[in-house]
Scaffold this motif. Structure first.
Motif, PDB file in Angstrom:
ATOM      1  N   LYS A  16       0.841  -1.203   0.000  1.00 51.79           N
ATOM      2  CA  LYS A  16       0.000   0.000   0.000  1.00 51.79           C
ATOM      3  C   LYS A  16       0.877   1.255   0.000  1.00 51.79           C
ATOM      4  O   LYS A  16       0.621   2.215  -0.748  1.00 51.79           O
ATOM      5  CB  LYS A  16      -0.906  -0.010   1.237  1.00 51.79           C
ATOM      6  N   ALA A  17       1.932   1.235   0.814  1.00 53.06           N
ATOM      7  CA  ALA A  17       2.849   2.384   0.869  1.00 53.06           C
ATOM      8  C   ALA A  17       3.554   2.579  -0.472  1.00 53.06           C
ATOM      9  O   ALA A  17       3.798   3.710  -0.904  1.00 53.06           O
ATOM     10  CB  ALA A  17       3.873   2.174   1.986  1.00 53.06           C
ATOM     11  N   LEU A  76       3.856   6.059  -5.483  1.00 49.39           N
ATOM     12  CA  LEU A  76       3.633   6.339  -6.908  1.00 49.39           C
ATOM     13  C   LEU A  76       2.676   7.512  -7.078  1.00 49.39           C
ATOM     14  O   LEU A  76       2.879   8.373  -7.932  1.00 49.39           O
ATOM     15  CB  LEU A  76       3.032   5.109  -7.603  1.00 49.39           C
ATOM     16  N   TYR A  77       1.628   7.490  -6.291  1.00 48.11           N
ATOM     17  CA  TYR A  77       0.602   8.536  -6.377  1.00 48.11           C
ATOM     18  C   TYR A  77       1.226   9.917  -6.187  1.00 48.11           C
ATOM     19  O   TYR A  77       0.914  10.862  -6.909  1.00 48.11           O
ATOM     20  CB  TYR A  77      -0.467   8.278  -5.318  1.00 48.11           C
ATOM     21  N   GLN A  78       2.119  10.009  -5.220  1.00 50.16           N
ATOM     22  CA  GLN A  78       2.749  11.293  -4.924  1.00 50.16           C
ATOM     23  C   GLN A  78       3.717  11.731  -6.024  1.00 50.16           C
ATOM     24  O   GLN A  78       3.908  12.920  -6.266  1.00 50.16           O
ATOM     25  CB  GLN A  78       3.494  11.208  -3.582  1.00 50.16           C
ATOM     26  N   SER A  79       4.320  10.756  -6.721  1.00 49.27           N
ATOM     27  CA  SER A  79       5.363  11.097  -7.694  1.00 49.27           C
ATOM     28  C   SER A  79       4.831  11.311  -9.113  1.00 49.27           C
ATOM     29  O   SER A  79       5.570  11.781  -9.979  1.00 49.27           O
ATOM     30  CB  SER A  79       6.429   9.985  -7.717  1.00 49.27           C
ATOM     31  N   LEU A  80       3.584  10.977  -9.356  1.00 44.45           N
ATOM     32  CA  LEU A  80       3.035  11.094 -10.704  1.00 44.45           C
ATOM     33  C   LEU A  80       3.029  12.558 -11.153  1.00 44.45           C
ATOM     34  O   LEU A  80       2.609  13.434 -10.405  1.00 44.45           O
ATOM     35  CB  LEU A  80       1.598  10.533 -10.726  1.00 44.45           C
ATOM     36  N   GLY A  81       3.489  12.807 -12.371  1.00 42.64           N
ATOM     37  CA  GLY A  81       3.534  14.186 -12.840  1.00 42.64           C
ATOM     38  C   GLY A  81       3.872  14.290 -14.307  1.00 42.64           C
ATOM     39  O   GLY A  81       3.329  13.569 -15.141  1.00 42.64           O
ATOM     40  N   ALA A  82       4.823  15.174 -14.635  1.00 43.97           N
ATOM     41  CA  ALA A  82       5.138  15.493 -16.024  1.00 43.97           C
ATOM     42  C   ALA A  82       5.623  14.276 -16.813  1.00 43.97           C
ATOM     43  O   ALA A  82       5.283  14.109 -17.990  1.00 43.97           O
ATOM     44  CB  ALA A  82       6.197  16.599 -16.070  1.00 43.97           C
ATOM     45  N   SER A  83       6.426  13.429 -16.191  1.00 45.61           N
ATOM     46  CA  SER A  83       6.924  12.248 -16.903  1.00 45.61           C
ATOM     47  C   SER A  83       5.782  11.320 -17.294  1.00 45.61           C
ATOM     48  O   SER A  83       5.775  10.752 -18.398  1.00 45.61           O
ATOM     49  CB  SER A  83       7.936  11.492 -16.032  1.00 45.61           C
ATOM     50  N   PHE A  84       4.833  11.166 -16.407  1.00 48.64           N
ATOM     51  CA  PHE A  84       3.677  10.317 -16.707  1.00 48.64           C
ATOM     52  C   PHE A  84       2.879  10.912 -17.870  1.00 48.64           C
ATOM     53  O   PHE A  84       2.473  10.195 -18.791  1.00 48.64           O
ATOM     54  CB  PHE A  84       2.792  10.182 -15.459  1.00 48.64           C
ATOM     55  N   VAL A 134       9.287   3.500 -10.600  1.00 48.28           N
ATOM     56  CA  VAL A 134       8.452   2.600  -9.794  1.00 48.28           C
ATOM     57  C   VAL A 134       9.271   2.168  -8.569  1.00 48.28           C
ATOM     58  O   VAL A 134       9.137   1.056  -8.063  1.00 48.28           O
ATOM     59  CB  VAL A 134       7.986   1.377 -10.613  1.00 48.28           C
ATOM     60  N   ALA A 135      10.113   3.092  -8.106  1.00 50.71           N
ATOM     61  CA  ALA A 135      10.969   2.810  -6.952  1.00 50.71           C
ATOM     62  C   ALA A 135      10.121   2.622  -5.696  1.00 50.71           C
ATOM     63  O   ALA A 135       9.111   3.306  -5.505  1.00 50.71           O
ATOM     64  CB  ALA A 135      11.956   3.959  -6.749  1.00 50.71           C
ATOM     65  N   VAL A 136      10.528   1.690  -4.868  1.00 45.64           N
ATOM     66  CA  VAL A 136       9.847   1.449  -3.593  1.00 45.64           C
ATOM     67  C   VAL A 136      10.867   1.528  -2.475  1.00 45.64           C
ATOM     68  O   VAL A 136      12.061   1.281  -2.675  1.00 45.64           O
ATOM     69  CB  VAL A 136       9.129   0.084  -3.580  1.00 45.64           C
ATOM     70  N   SER A 171       7.768  -3.985  -5.420  1.00 47.33           N
ATOM     71  CA  SER A 171       8.195  -3.355  -6.674  1.00 47.33           C
ATOM     72  C   SER A 171       7.338  -3.828  -7.849  1.00 47.33           C
ATOM     73  O   SER A 171       7.001  -3.038  -8.736  1.00 47.33           O
ATOM     74  CB  SER A 171       9.668  -3.649  -6.950  1.00 47.33           C
ATOM     75  N   THR A 172       6.979  -5.121  -7.877  1.00 46.06           N
ATOM     76  CA  THR A 172       6.127  -5.608  -8.966  1.00 46.06           C
ATOM     77  C   THR A 172       4.701  -5.083  -8.825  1.00 46.06           C
ATOM     78  O   THR A 172       4.030  -4.808  -9.822  1.00 46.06           O
ATOM     79  CB  THR A 172       6.127  -7.146  -9.014  1.00 46.06           C
ATOM     80  N   THR A 173       4.251  -4.919  -7.575  1.00 44.31           N
ATOM     81  CA  THR A 173       2.926  -4.332  -7.354  1.00 44.31           C
ATOM     82  C   THR A 173       2.889  -2.898  -7.870  1.00 44.31           C
ATOM     83  O   THR A 173       1.942  -2.483  -8.542  1.00 44.31           O
ATOM     84  CB  THR A 173       2.567  -4.361  -5.853  1.00 44.31           C
ATOM     85  N   ALA A 174       3.938  -2.144  -7.565  1.00 44.58           N
ATOM     86  CA  ALA A 174       4.013  -0.754  -8.026  1.00 44.58           C
ATOM     87  C   ALA A 174       4.057  -0.689  -9.557  1.00 44.58           C
ATOM     88  O   ALA A 174       3.407   0.160 -10.182  1.00 44.58           O
ATOM     89  CB  ALA A 174       5.243  -0.075  -7.432  1.00 44.58           C
ATOM     90  N   THR A 175       4.802  -1.596 -10.164  1.00 44.69           N
ATOM     91  CA  THR A 175       4.911  -1.616 -11.628  1.00 44.69           C
ATOM     92  C   THR A 175       3.571  -1.952 -12.273  1.00 44.69           C
ATOM     93  O   THR A 175       3.156  -1.326 -13.256  1.00 44.69           O
ATOM     94  CB  THR A 175       5.972  -2.640 -12.065  1.00 44.69           C
TER      95      THR A 175
END
Length: 323
Positions: free
Chosen positions: A18-19, A24-32, A141-143, A157-161
């Protein structure tokens, strides 16, 4: 026997994963946004690649993209360097997945992809890795840590990916205006496909299989027509073939209760006038809803002149997988 709290182990894993997704949610931005635009503008297909666990996740991401309006398929990076690179054209986009960003089977492909001019989107946990540095867009997708207590097995890491892949696919779905009808076209064998693609004309009985009698037919003979056709009902038409009413098994019970003689009473005296009808282009799922709403087991299908051209019942819908 030592009692172990397996549930607590499980909760710990879910908390870590979950963390990872919250990160990921916090880091989503211009690259996405950039990655989505590249994928949206792609005139060819999205080629997803990855080794090991990343490859398994990549296969699922490719499948999700393909089923939501973005043509995609998975290419194994080890096979790519032995001929499968021929599957990739300069019209495509490559989405490469590697947690370390140093997977040899993928980095080996970089010079060829660059020479071809294929846009490369990298999904890694290492922003300074070889794959990240040579990509057009890097999606992190760093954890903080894996859910594995040894911090070794790919878990968080696979969950985040996987979550990042879903985010890409659904963002593109919205951008394309992808609808449930579009989804059904790529899932014709599923229940959604049945609900959204199958029309009455695909499942109805037609031609000689449609039970039909004239208004002057004796009830006895109408019952013979119902028995021959096996749908538990018959259409009643005038001399121009226009539907005037229908007679069903339920009507027969009412006729018998009223004491009518089936050998002498004409069908137009005991039929249900009018009746519920549908067009051949109506969705089979809509017909099912109508039958459930009206508490009836069958329907007649009529053309633009209200002539019966088909018939169906709940068993037909069941056989077609709609019910």
């Amino acid at each position: 026997m030592v009692k172990r709290d397996f549930s607590q182990f499980g909760r710990t894993v879910l908390e870590i994963e979950k963390a990872a997704i919250e990160g990921l949610y916090q880091s989503l931005g211009a690259s996405f946004d950039h990655a989505c635009q590249i994928l949206f503008d792609c005139p060819g297909k999205v080629i997803v690649t990855g080794m090991g666990k990343s490859g398994h996740i990549g296969g699922k991401i490719a499948a999700t993209l393909a089923s939501t309006g973005t043509p995609a398929f998975f290419v194994h990076p080890g096979e790519a360097s032995h001929g499968d690179l021929g599957m990739i054209t300069d019209q495509d986009v490559v989405l490469a997945i590697s947690n370390s960003g140093e997977t040899q089977e993928i980095t080996t492909l970089l010079p060829v992809l660059k020479r071809m001019g294929v846009p490369l989107i990298a999904m890694t946990g290492k922003p300074e890795s070889t794959l990240s540095r040579h990509s057009d867009v890097h999606l992190s997708v760093a954890v903080e840590k894996e859910a594995c207590p040894l911090n070794l097995a790919p878990t968080a890491s696979t969950t985040a990916t996987l979550a990042m892949g879903d985010a890409l696919a659904v963002a593109l779905l919205h951008a394309r205006g992808f609808t449930a009808d579009d989804f059904a076209l790529s899932h014709p064998g599923g229940s959604l496909g049945k609900r959204l693609l199958l029309r009455i004309e695909d499942v109805m009985h037609a031609g000689e299989a449609v039970p039909t009698v004239s208004e002057q037919t004796l009830l006895r003979d109408a019952l013979l027509e119902m028995t021959r056709k096996g749908l538990g009902m018959t259409a009643v038409v005038d001399d121009k073939g226009v539907l005037r009413g229908l007679f069903t098994d339920g009507d027969l019970r009412r006729v018998l209760d009223a004491g009518h003689d089936v050998r002498t009473v004409p069908i137009n005296k005991v039929m249900t006038k009018g009746g519920v009808t549908v067009s051949p282009q109506m969705l089979a799922a809509e017909a099912l809803h109508l039958m459930e709403e009206r508490k009836i087991n069958g329907l007649f299908v009529v053309d633009g002149n209200h002539r019966p051209i088909g018939a169906l019942n709940t068993q037909d819908l069941m056989r077609a997988g709609v019910l």
